[in-house]
Design an enzyme around this catalytic site. Structure first.
Site, mmCIF file in Angstrom:
data_model
loop_
_atom_site.group_PDB
_atom_site.id
_atom_site.type_symbol
_atom_site.label_atom_id
_atom_site.label_comp_id
_atom_site.label_asym_id
_atom_site.label_seq_id
_atom_site.Cartn_x
_atom_site.Cartn_y
_atom_site.Cartn_z
ATOM 1 N N THR A 1 -1.585 8.900 6.879
ATOM 2 C CA THR A 1 -2.211 9.855 7.794
ATOM 3 C C THR A 1 -3.689 10.061 7.477
ATOM 4 O OG1 THR A 1 -1.459 11.666 6.376
ATOM 5 C CG2 THR A 1 -0.070 11.081 8.239
ATOM 6 N N CYS A 2 -4.080 9.807 6.211
ATOM 7 C CA CYS A 2 -5.488 9.998 5.879
ATOM 8 C C CYS A 2 -6.370 8.994 6.606
ATOM 9 C CB CYS A 2 -5.702 9.904 4.375
ATOM 10 S SG CYS A 2 -5.231 8.305 3.677
#
Length: 1063
Positions: A1030-1031
């Site tokens: 998700t980063c």
């Protein structure tokens, strides 16, 4: 020229006229002029000498003749002193005295003649002709003059007696009859008043009246009674004389020398109370005289428009405001209101404000007027005026009289009075009962709005144009037109704004189930409110144009003159500036209130508030600025103040169009579409990032913030290392190094993804209700914990830190799903407190229902046993807090229940969490300037933080997706992937988005704004599940053999609820 006749020499040119006399002629003319001037000067000197000699001879002759007449006077007076003097001899004595009278030597002679005249006053009055009348007028004037200049020990007996005898109505009517007495006294008082009668009596009153303990109509001495009688006598004649010129002369002089001039103790304590108790004081004539006084309404007449005069009129009105027939009552009311309208203009002069009503540096509310420049005594009188204006009986009478009158002049005068009070004091609407009570009269508000729409201006073309339309177009008005429309509109906006604050949604929207059987207090239906709000919105935009006029007019002056049919308005004076600035403030305030209602519960059609005439220069973010320090230079209707060196370093002055655009975004942002405002917001952030981060930040260079954060202590480490003391500038590029459970640095270099993951998790942790900083409302929205002080002693530091972190998320365009309560968001974006009793429905539904029940309770409120306290329970302990000072001893009644309701709402929504909200706002403002957020309302700010609740646009996502690890747009797995995603429900699409980006909502401006871009990467064989980073907004998708397998594995992964780096 060359000669071709054979002669090669030029012939000499000879002048046979003789020698030139040019210079001698000029000298001769100059000499003649000088001689002429000398002769003229000599003649002037001779004439001047003759005039001086004649004046001196005349003066000496008069002195000699006066001495002869004085000697003859003394001989005649001595001869007739012991016996009754014949009238002819008395007339001759008086004639001689009036000729030679000199105050320095003839005072005793004046007294002697006055004594002789007193003995013969009846016979003198019976035979009085024009010559005798003139002698009496002169004699009385000399006696008044002598008394005025007499010393404190000199006797006034003879002077007072002769004035009393010859000005007595009773004596005159007994001797001359009614008609004769009236004619005689009118002529006598007209002469005396024209020569300073009231001024002379006023000076006698001031010097001869002893100190008094308090106001009283009883004279402290016999002399004071006589002096007041001198004031009252011409006033007693006024009602008996039909001549308006005489009454105007008397009453204007009375105002000029007694009522309107600064009051001494004698006038305030004795003369005014005695005038109030005067049985036949001509109050109606006084109003007519003031109204007819030339220049009085503009403050330029002979009668000063002072606080003292206002005090006198209010004092006299209380007893002498007596009307007869309906038409008389109407005229009296109209005159009274017009005089009040003129006199209350002085309020704005007395309250020497620090500037016109304007936004201050700390908040955008109007600056409070101060009283530094006003005299202490005058301020005391002003307070008395306020008390009298607030007298309940006076207010009730005015309200009932206004309800019965349909005259637009009465409405205009009343609004002018209210307008003067409103612009003189920031809290006038709460300070003055008249204004406050008018706000709760729906019929009056409807009548006032109809009157505003009816105010028109006739152009040369013959068509009548409403003044509201002219203002809406941004065309300036003449001073006359401004005086017709501005007070009406400003008063309407102020009153309706106050009413809206007190109306709950049931009353506003007309829900019969909520308002019970009580009479409706909402003056307008929802359908009429739509048109009203549209008109006010256009007026507000027109006021923006008027506030910042073009240096080069876009409309030709001759066209304006033809359309308006009037002369061009003159340069605005400070009072006009204050008037227009106040109108701008209250009009925009009302429009904002109506918009807030429409946000909470729509009653207007879609795009009702959007203005198509406004264009935002989002294509040039470098030219767009919205900083408070810069905006202070540009205030509505105030022109430009001098630029400081620092302001000039920020760039050149803004153009008129830029100033107007910024003002609209600041005051009326909702007229610009939300998407355009988001573009402006992001443009401002991009420009700010260029200033603080620069281009080097993309290459891991330049100034930055480097922090190491332990995963198990995410909040604690961030609170310590990212505090204001350790990192004062949070707008720099931030790089995070995460530390795992065993204390080892996690692999990888933060290119932006790790920071975004860290910030997202940090905010979720900080806003977790279990941590104690925030609570959930009944409908699961976050708001600051009112009892946080019991958990953390240094809670303001934590709220400041959390506000900074949320500001950083907005600054970095990171969406976080945090559902905030509306009243909390309103505090973040509101310059004024937009939080009111309606928001209690979310925080405490039971209390909200109870307060509505109390507001509409038909019985005796006192029976409910309520007082101005509130019971507060914290961690099992109960505490009683007072809503106002001494609240435990104040019972809630029908009269104060509205105040109680608002104080309870204020306590729950504001007081209990004021420190938390202030600290949070300060932290947020440390990263994002408040002016940027004020472009949005509370719901729009929620969208800005968390994204919009709109369906996921798969086609937009597909266009802005990148591929890695061997995948391309035409790869069979990618084609199957998009086929599966298009078949998902909206909930499943949101689950996929949350799985990859940690946020289930799409970016505000589409997936082109997602940073880093949505990416699909090859993740090996099909025996693995899809995973995500998700980063980096990265989906790791294995190569599956068919569509069904891809769908099953993808759904399992996105619905499993697993966290970071699922494998």
């Amino acid at each position: 020229m060359y000669s071709f006749e054979g002669e090669f020499r030029r012939r000499p040119q000879q002048n046979l006229s003789g020698a030139s006399r040019k210079h001698e002629r000029n000298e001769l003319l100059q000499k003649a002029q000088i001689e002429r001037s000398k002769r003229e000067e000599l003649r002037r000197r001779q004439n001047s000498a003759i005039m001086i000699q004649a004046s001196v001879r005349s003066y000496l002759t008069r002195l000699r003749h006066k001495k002869l007449q004085r000697d003859e006077f003394d001989k005649m007076l001595e001869a007739y002193k012991a016996k009754i003097t014949p009238e002819k001899t008395l007339a001759l004595l008086l004639q001689k005295l009036l000729f030679f009278y000199n105050e320095a030597v003839d005072v005793q002679r004046l007294v002697s003649v006055s004594q002789l005249l007193l003995k013969q006053h009846e016979s003198v009055l019976k035979t009085a002709d024009e010559s005798w009348l003139w002698r009496i007028q002169r004699l009385l004037h000399l006696n008044l003059q002598q008394m005025e200049r007499a010393g404190s020990r000199d006797s006034l007996a003879v002077g007072l007696r002769i004035v009393e005898v010859f000005t007595s109505w009773e004596n005159s009517i007994r001797i001359l009859g009614t008609n004769g007495a009236t004619s005689y006294l009118v002529k006598l008082f007209s002469h005396l008043i024209a020569h300073g009668y009231f001024r002379q009596v006023r000076r006698l009153v001031d010097s001869r009246t002893p100190p008094m303990m308090g106001p009283s109509s009883n004279p402290p001495t016999q002399l004071a009674a006589c002096l007041f009688e001198l004031i009252a006598r011409p006033l007693n004649v006024v009602p008996r004389v039909p001549d308006n010129r005489f009454s105007a002369l008397v009453l204007q002089a009375l105002c000029q020398h007694i009522l309107a001039s600064p009051m001494t103790e004698a006038v305030e304590m004795f003369i005014l109370p005695a005038l109030v108790d005067l049985p036949l004081f001509p109050f109606r004539e006084l109003l007519d005289a003031l109204r007819d006084c030339e220049g009085f309404a503009e403050g330029e007449g002979s009668v000063q428009r002072s606080t003292w005069l206002l005090f006198s009129v209010l004092l006299l009105e209380k007893k002498h405001f007596i009307a007869g027939r309906d038409d008389e009552e109407h005229l009296l009311l109209l005159g009274y209101l017009q005089i009040l309208a003129a006199l209350t203009k002085n309020f704005t002069v007395l309250t020497r404000n620090q500037g016109v009503l304007d936004d201050s540096a700390s908040d955008d509310s109007a600056e409070e007027m101060d009283h530094e420049g006003a005299d202490a005594q005058e301020m005391r009188i002003l307070e008395y005026c306020v008390e009298m204006l607030n007298d309940t009986a006076r207010v009730q009478y005015l309200l009932s009289a206004i309800d019965q009158s349909e005259d637009p002049q009465v409405l205009q005068a009343l609004c002018q009075v209210c307008h003067n009070l409103l612009i003189s004091n920031k809290f006038a609407i709460h300070k003055y009962k008249l204004i406050h009570m008018l706000a709760f009269r729906p019929t009056f508000l409807r009548h006032l709005w109809s009157a505003i729409l009816a105010v028109r201006q006739t152009s040369l073309f013959g068509s009548a144009t409403p003044l509201l339309h002219i203002v809406s177009r941004g065309l300036p008005l003449s001073s006359d037109d401004s005086a017709r429309i501005v007070p009406l509109l400003a008063v309407f906006c102020s009153l309706f704004s106050l009413l809206l604050i007190t109306l709950h949604d049931g009353e506003f929207y007309g829900d019969d189930t909520m308002i019970g059987g009580s009479p409706p207090t909402m003056p307008f239906t929802l359908s009429s409110l739509v048109q009203l709000s549209l008109t006010l919105k256009e007026v507000s935009l027109g006021l923006v144009e008027l506030a910042f006029p073009d240096s080069r007019p876009s409309v030709r002056d001759d066209y304006k003159a033809a359309v308006r049919g009037r002369e061009q308005p003159a340069q605005a004076c400070p009072q006009d500036t204050q008037m227009w600035a106040h109108l701008f403030k209250v009009t925009v305030g009302l429009v904002r209130q109506l918009h807030s209602r429409d946000i909470r519960r729509p009653f207007c059609p879609e795009n009702h508030w959007i203005s198509k005439q406004i264009t935002i220069p989002v294509d040039k973010p470098s030219d767009f600025t919205l900083r408070r320090r810069r905006l202070r230079v540009y205030r509505p209707f105030q022109g430009l103040r001098a630029f400081t060196k620092e302001e000039l370093e920020e760039g050149p002055p803004l153009s008129t169009k830029e100033i107007r655009t910024i003002t609209i975004l600041r005051e009326l942002p909702f007229v610009v579409p939300f998407q355009e405002r988001v573009l402006v917001f992001q443009s401002l952030i991009i420009r700010d990032k260029m200033e603080h981060q620069g281009e080097q930040s993309h290459f891991l260079q330049g100034p930055s913030i480097q922090v190491a954060i332990r995963r198990n202590y995410l909040y604690e480490d961030a609170f310590d290392k990212l505090s204001l003391e350790n990192e004062p500038e949070l707008r720099l590029k931030m790089r995070v190094q995460l530390v795992n459970e065993v204390g080892m640095d996690e692999a990888g270099v933060d290119g932006g993804g790790i920071f975004r993951e860290f910030l997202s998790e940090l905010l979720k942790t900080a806003f977790d209700p279990n941590r104690g900083f925030f609570r959930l409302t009944k409908d699961n929205f976050l708001y600051p914990n009112p009892s946080v002080h019991l958990l953390f002693d240094d809670f303001p530091k934590h709220y400041f830190f959390i506000g900074r972190m949320l500001g950083k998320a907005l600054y970095e365009n990171l969406l976080v799903e945090l559902p905030f309560a509306e009243f909390f968001l309103s505090k973040l974006v509101g310059r004024h407190s937009d939080v009111d009793v309606h928001h209690l429905a979310s925080l405490d539904p039971l209390m909200y229902r109870n307060l509505l029940y109390l507001k509409n309770y038909d019985g005796d409120v006192a029976d409910l046993g309520l007082d101005f306290t509130v019971l507060n329970e914290e961690l099992g302990k109960t505490r009683v807090d007072e809503l106002k000072e001494g609240g435990a001893n104040i019972q809630v009644t029908a009269l104060n229940r509205i105040e109680y309701i608002h104080l309870v709402a204020d306590y729950r929504l504001n007081r209990q969490m004021r420190a938390q909200c202030n600290a949070f706002k300060q932290g947020l403002a440390n990263v994002i300037p408040p002016e940027w957020l004020q472009m949005f309302n509370n719901k729009e700010l929620q969208v800005l933080i968390s994204g919009a609740q709109v369906p996921v646009d798969v086609e937009d996502l597909k266009q802005h997706t990148v591929y890695a690890g061997g995948y391309t747009q035409e790869h069979p797995t990618i084609l199957a992937f998009w086929q599966v995603v298009e078949g998902f429900s909206d909930i499943q699409k949101r689950q996929l988005l949350k799985f990859v980006t940690s946020c289930s909502r799409p970016p505000l401006l589409g997936f082109k704004e997602l940073e880093p871009p949505f990416c699909v990467q090859h993740a090996g064989s099909s025996d693995r599940l899809p995973t995500a980073s998700t980063c980096m907004n990265l989906l790791k998708l294995p190569e599956f053999p068919d569509v069904n397998t891809l769908r099953d594995k993808l759904l399992y992964a996105i619905q499993a609820g697993a966290g970071f780096e699922l494998s």
